[in-house]
Design an enzyme around this catalytic site. Structure first.
Site, short mmCIF file in Angstrom:
data_model
loop_
_atom_site.label_atom_id
_atom_site.label_comp_id
_atom_site.label_asym_id
_atom_site.label_seq_id
_atom_site.Cartn_x
_atom_site.Cartn_y
_atom_site.Cartn_z
N MET A 113 36.55 7.59 43.22
CA MET A 113 35.98 7.79 41.89
C MET A 113 36.53 9.08 41.28
O MET A 113 36.33 10.16 41.84
CB MET A 113 34.45 7.87 41.98
CG MET A 113 33.80 6.62 42.52
SD MET A 113 31.98 6.78 42.62
CE MET A 113 31.85 7.91 44.00
N GLY A 201 33.50 13.72 41.05
CA GLY A 201 34.69 13.29 41.78
C GLY A 201 34.45 13.07 43.25
O GLY A 201 34.05 13.98 43.95
N SER A 202 34.69 11.87 43.77
CA SER A 202 34.31 11.59 45.14
C SER A 202 34.83 10.23 45.57
O SER A 202 35.68 9.64 44.92
CB SER A 202 32.78 11.66 45.26
OG SER A 202 32.18 11.08 44.12
N ARG A 203 34.24 9.71 46.67
CA ARG A 203 34.70 8.45 47.24
C ARG A 203 33.55 7.75 47.94
O ARG A 203 32.64 8.39 48.46
CB ARG A 203 35.84 8.76 48.21
CG ARG A 203 36.28 7.61 49.11
CD ARG A 203 37.42 8.07 49.97
NE ARG A 203 37.49 7.37 51.23
CZ ARG A 203 38.30 7.72 52.22
NH1 ARG A 203 39.08 8.78 52.09
NH2 ARG A 203 38.31 7.04 53.34
#
Length: 231
Positions: A113, A201-203
């Site tokens: 993301m 911001g990440s996953r």
């Protein structure tokens, strides 16, 4: 009668359009939006240029913390995406050791993301939250494979109504500094229901097995709606 029908359809279309343009704000975003708006007004007394920059930032803050309604397929033969973003990896891998599944093979789909994606995460299947486990860690770039073992993360083990184990892992990224969990152990979830979010911001990794893959690497997906796999 026809006029009433047309009017109702118009109202439905207008409501849908407004919800798409101005989606609801996630509760995590209110304080950030308030701060950015206050700074914008303060800057306006000193510099129109700086105020305009802060105005744009305020729009981005609202956009980042948007929490639009999603419509899932409501069919547990499918797994829907737990996150908005880009599929960066689909692989066969051992399950997370934090869940005691390191000796069991799973298919893992990783979704990255970026800062423009909606960051509200959702359950891919109807079921019960069997376990939640938070793991402190680093803040490496979430697109790196080693981020799944070294970064701060939160695990959810969901037992689907069909008795299958589905694991969702929220992984903090380079900018992300907080993983938000909005469900609790033993909570019942319907497919596509919100489970939390990651700020900035990440996953998200999804672990499952015995499914046919419908998604592919490089595909952009939508949380709660895009179909990733099926029986």
């Amino acid at each position: 009668m026809i006029f009433i029908h047309i009017k109702r359809n118009y109202q439905t279309i207008l409501t849908t359009m407004m919800n798409n343009i101005f989606p609801q704000l996630h509760k995590e975003g209110f304080k950030f939006l308030a701060i950015s708006i206050i700074i914008t007004f303060i800057f306006w007394f000193f510099s129109n240029f700086l105020a305009m920059i802060m105005f744009v930032i305020s729009i981005w803050v609202y956009y980042f913390f948007r929490d639009p309604n999603r419509v899932s397929i409501n069919d547990n033969t499918y797994l829907v995406s737990p996150a908005d973003g880009l599929i960066t990896e689909i692989s066969e891998i051992n399950g997370p050791e934090e869940m005691g599944l390191e000796n069991k093979k799973f298919t893992r789909i990783s979704i990255f993301m970026n800062i423009f994606n909606c960051h509200v995460n959702r359950t891919p299947v109807e079921g019960v939250v069997e376990e939640i486990f938070y793991k402190p860690g680093k803040f490496l770039n979430a697109s790196l494979d080693k981020a799944s073992k070294e970064n701060e993360r939160n695990y959810y083990k969901i037992k689907s109504i069909k008795g299958e184990e589905v694991i969702i892992v929220q992984i903090a990224g380079l900018i992300a500094r907080r993983i938000v969990c909005e469900v609790s152990r033993d909570q019942k979830l319907i497919q596509g229901e919100r489970i939390g979010m990651i700020r900035f911001g990440s996953r998200v990794d999804l672990f499952f097995n015995n499914k046919k893959i419908l998604a592919k690497v490089g595909q952009n997906v939508t949380a709660g709606e895009s179909l990733l796999a099926r029986d």
